[in-house]
Write a protein that holds these residues in place. Structure first.
Motif, PDB file in Angstrom:
ATOM      1  N   PRO A 217     -14.620  -5.297  -1.364  1.00  0.00           N
ATOM      2  CA  PRO A 217     -14.139  -6.680  -1.399  1.00  0.00           C
ATOM      3  C   PRO A 217     -13.318  -7.004  -0.159  1.00  0.00           C
ATOM      4  CG  PRO A 217     -12.839  -5.305  -2.863  1.00  0.00           C
ATOM      5  CD  PRO A 217     -13.946  -4.446  -2.362  1.00  0.00           C
ATOM      6  N   PRO A 218     -13.211  -8.268   0.196  1.00  0.00           N
ATOM      7  CA  PRO A 218     -12.383  -8.636   1.357  1.00  0.00           C
ATOM      8  C   PRO A 218     -10.922  -8.260   1.120  1.00  0.00           C
ATOM      9  CG  PRO A 218     -13.071 -10.583   0.128  1.00  0.00           C
ATOM     10  CD  PRO A 218     -13.839  -9.444  -0.438  1.00  0.00           C
ATOM     11  N   VAL A 219     -10.315  -7.605   2.114  1.00  0.00           N
ATOM     12  CA  VAL A 219      -8.950  -7.096   1.967  1.00  0.00           C
ATOM     13  C   VAL A 219      -7.956  -8.126   2.482  1.00  0.00           C
ATOM     14  CG1 VAL A 219      -7.328  -5.281   2.624  1.00  0.00           C
ATOM     15  CG2 VAL A 219      -9.738  -4.712   2.174  1.00  0.00           C
ATOM     16  N   ARG A 220      -7.044  -8.489   1.616  1.00  0.00           N
ATOM     17  CA  ARG A 220      -5.972  -9.414   1.996  1.00  0.00           C
ATOM     18  C   ARG A 220      -4.768  -8.671   2.556  1.00  0.00           C
ATOM     19  NH1 ARG A 220      -4.098 -14.503   0.084  1.00  0.00           N
ATOM     20  NH2 ARG A 220      -2.991 -15.371   1.886  1.00  0.00           N
ATOM     21  N   LEU A 221      -4.552  -7.439   2.052  1.00  0.00           N
ATOM     22  CA  LEU A 221      -3.379  -6.682   2.492  1.00  0.00           C
ATOM     23  C   LEU A 221      -3.632  -5.192   2.303  1.00  0.00           C
ATOM     24  CD1 LEU A 221       0.324  -7.378   2.052  1.00  0.00           C
ATOM     25  CD2 LEU A 221      -0.537  -5.292   0.963  1.00  0.00           C
ATOM     26  N   TRP A 222      -3.248  -4.395   3.329  1.00  0.00           N
ATOM     27  CA  TRP A 222      -3.237  -2.937   3.251  1.00  0.00           C
ATOM     28  C   TRP A 222      -1.784  -2.480   3.115  1.00  0.00           C
ATOM     29  CZ3 TRP A 222      -8.042  -0.638   3.525  1.00  0.00           C
ATOM     30  CH2 TRP A 222      -9.074  -1.349   4.142  1.00  0.00           C
ATOM     31  N   ALA A 223      -1.549  -1.415   2.349  1.00  0.00           N
ATOM     32  CA  ALA A 223      -0.195  -0.860   2.230  1.00  0.00           C
ATOM     33  C   ALA A 223      -0.291   0.642   2.023  1.00  0.00           C
ATOM     34  CB  ALA A 223       0.561  -1.500   1.065  1.00  0.00           C
ATOM     35  N   ASP A 224       0.625   1.387   2.653  1.00  0.00           N
ATOM     36  CA  ASP A 224       0.597   2.837   2.503  1.00  0.00           C
ATOM     37  C   ASP A 224       1.485   3.309   1.356  1.00  0.00           C
ATOM     38  OD1 ASP A 224       3.125   2.491   3.533  1.00  0.00           O
ATOM     39  OD2 ASP A 224       2.850   3.834   5.251  1.00  0.00           O
ATOM     40  N   ASN A 225       1.968   2.383   0.542  1.00  0.00           N
ATOM     41  CA  ASN A 225       2.718   2.730  -0.655  1.00  0.00           C
ATOM     42  C   ASN A 225       2.273   1.823  -1.792  1.00  0.00           C
ATOM     43  OD1 ASN A 225       5.496   1.996  -2.341  1.00  0.00           O
ATOM     44  ND2 ASN A 225       5.169   4.170  -2.013  1.00  0.00           N
ATOM     45  N   ALA A 226       1.853   2.422  -2.903  1.00  0.00           N
ATOM     46  CA  ALA A 226       1.280   1.637  -3.997  1.00  0.00           C
ATOM     47  C   ALA A 226       2.319   0.769  -4.698  1.00  0.00           C
ATOM     48  CB  ALA A 226       0.603   2.573  -4.999  1.00  0.00           C
ATOM     49  N   ASP A 227       3.607   1.162  -4.663  1.00  0.00           N
ATOM     50  CA  ASP A 227       4.648   0.324  -5.271  1.00  0.00           C
ATOM     51  C   ASP A 227       4.679  -1.069  -4.652  1.00  0.00           C
ATOM     52  OD1 ASP A 227       6.060   1.872  -7.257  1.00  0.00           O
ATOM     53  OD2 ASP A 227       6.666   3.184  -5.629  1.00  0.00           O
ATOM     54  N   MET A 228       4.357  -1.142  -3.367  1.00  0.00           N
ATOM     55  CA  MET A 228       4.394  -2.408  -2.635  1.00  0.00           C
ATOM     56  C   MET A 228       3.433  -3.437  -3.232  1.00  0.00           C
ATOM     57  SD  MET A 228       5.423  -4.086   0.098  1.00  0.00           S
ATOM     58  CE  MET A 228       4.868  -5.514   1.040  1.00  0.00           C
ATOM     59  N   LEU A 229       2.383  -2.944  -3.884  1.00  0.00           N
ATOM     60  CA  LEU A 229       1.348  -3.866  -4.356  1.00  0.00           C
ATOM     61  C   LEU A 229       1.731  -4.602  -5.642  1.00  0.00           C
ATOM     62  CD1 LEU A 229      -1.832  -1.687  -3.709  1.00  0.00           C
ATOM     63  CD2 LEU A 229      -0.649  -3.254  -2.149  1.00  0.00           C
ATOM     64  N   ASN A 230       2.592  -4.014  -6.467  1.00  0.00           N
ATOM     65  CA  ASN A 230       2.890  -4.645  -7.754  1.00  0.00           C
ATOM     66  C   ASN A 230       3.516  -6.034  -7.630  1.00  0.00           C
ATOM     67  OD1 ASN A 230       1.732  -2.644  -9.255  1.00  0.00           O
ATOM     68  ND2 ASN A 230       3.618  -1.955 -10.247  1.00  0.00           N
ATOM     69  N   PRO A 231       4.526  -6.248  -6.766  1.00  0.00           N
ATOM     70  CA  PRO A 231       5.059  -7.613  -6.632  1.00  0.00           C
ATOM     71  C   PRO A 231       4.009  -8.619  -6.159  1.00  0.00           C
ATOM     72  CG  PRO A 231       6.566  -6.027  -5.647  1.00  0.00           C
ATOM     73  CD  PRO A 231       5.302  -5.289  -5.962  1.00  0.00           C
ATOM     74  N   LEU A 232       3.086  -8.164  -5.319  1.00  0.00           N
ATOM     75  CA  LEU A 232       2.029  -9.062  -4.851  1.00  0.00           C
ATOM     76  C   LEU A 232       1.031  -9.374  -5.958  1.00  0.00           C
ATOM     77  CD1 LEU A 232       1.577  -7.292  -1.436  1.00  0.00           C
ATOM     78  CD2 LEU A 232       2.443  -9.605  -1.741  1.00  0.00           C
ATOM     79  N   LEU A 233       0.763  -8.382  -6.804  1.00  0.00           N
ATOM     80  CA  LEU A 233      -0.087  -8.646  -7.966  1.00  0.00           C
ATOM     81  C   LEU A 233       0.557  -9.696  -8.874  1.00  0.00           C
ATOM     82  CD1 LEU A 233      -1.102  -4.989  -8.865  1.00  0.00           C
ATOM     83  CD2 LEU A 233      -2.678  -6.785  -8.134  1.00  0.00           C
TER      84      LEU A 233
END
Length: 305
Positions: A217-233
């Protein structure tokens, strides 16, 4: 039958490690003549030289190089046996070095360890929290916690529990962008991607009837820490493949939702990974056994009921 000269082999390993008879003598608490005689005794028994000596340098012969690995193991296992035996009669003490994934360690190790620290006040822990795959032997770690599908290796592995990987998003995101029912539909969605995943931007799903599908899928954001993704979700910025231990509470309280529940990424395992030598100091084995019990029935797995 003659017993092997284990002392001489251990001395040889130390001489080879330090490149010096005198250095080995100092570290082992022996005299220089004792070290020299042990090597001479071993070479006489074998009928060939293990070390090449000149006035300026000491080097391994070809036979010495071929013998060094096993000699080093004799020394290491002898030291471990003595340390373990001494530990049995004394209060466990000393340092234990552990590597663990950053997100998992932050979320769960801190809560799990107080009981161990209370029970063993003389044991000190050195926790290295990082998503980097460390070299246990070269970097001096006693063991590691790893969340992965582990490849075959010489390391000793003890699986503690299963970690599901879930496609998740906020209900508001799904209300606006639609709820996909097939991996191909993810091409119309925004991906939030953890770069430490083996899958990275290629998401692989399996279905009990329809087999496997891989989609990027098209990537909106890459992060090297999975915790970073929860606020964006939670802010409805996209979808992510997250380990269940990071999202189970959001799923329980309704702030997150599983997408495509009939299509599942391959689950991973939470493993204790140890160096190949099965002999470990008692303090290390105590922590291994403690964590195996503490993490075998984690709270996120209880949420599946």
């Amino acid at each position: 039958m003659r017993l092997p000269d284990l002392e001489a082999w251990a001395i040889f390993a130390k001489v080879a490690e330090l490149g010096s008879f005198s250095g080995a003598a100092r570290e082992l608490g022996l005299s220089n003549p004792t070290v020299s005689k042990a090597i001479g005794r071993l070479e006489a028994r074998l009928g060939f030289a293990l070390l090449s000596r000149t006035s300026r340098r000491l080097s391994l012969t070809e036979a010495g190089r071929a013998s060094l690995d096993r000699a080093s193991r004799i020394l290491a296992e002898g030291e471990a046996v003595e340390e373990e035996a001494a530990d049995q009669s004394t209060l466990p003490r000393g340092l234990v070095r552990v590597s663990a994934p950053l997100s998992f360690g932050t979320a769960y190790l801190g809560a799990a360890l107080p009981g161990f620290l209370d029970a063993y006040p003389e044991i000190t822990l050195d926790l290295a929290l990082s998503d980097r795959r460390v070299d246990l032997v070269a970097e001096g770690f006693d063991f590691a916690l790893r969340i992965a599908s582990l490849e075959d290796s010489s390391l000793l592995v003890r699986k503690l529990c299963t970690v599901r990987i879930l496609l998740v998003g906020a209900p508001g995101y799904f209300d606006t962008r639609g709820r996909p029912t097939h991996p191909a539909e993810l091409l119309r969605h925004d991906a939030l991607v953890y770069t430490g995943s083996a899958q990275r931007g290629a998401w692989r799903f399996s279905h009990s009837l329809f087999g496997e599908e891989v989609v990027e899928p098209p990537v909106r954001l890459w992060a090297d820490n999975a915790d970073m993704l929860n606020p964006l979700l939670l802010a409805r910025q996209g979808l992510a493949l997250q380990p269940e231990f990071l999202v189970w509470q959001g799923l329980r309280d309704g702030t997150l939702e599983i997408g495509m529940p009939d299509w599942s990424p391959k689950p991973l395992g939470l493993h204790l990974v140890m160096p190949p030598n099965p002999l470990r100091p008692r303090r290390v084995q105590l922590l291994i056994d403690y964590l195996a019990k503490a993490l075998a029935d984690p709270p996120w797995s209880q949420s599946q009921a």
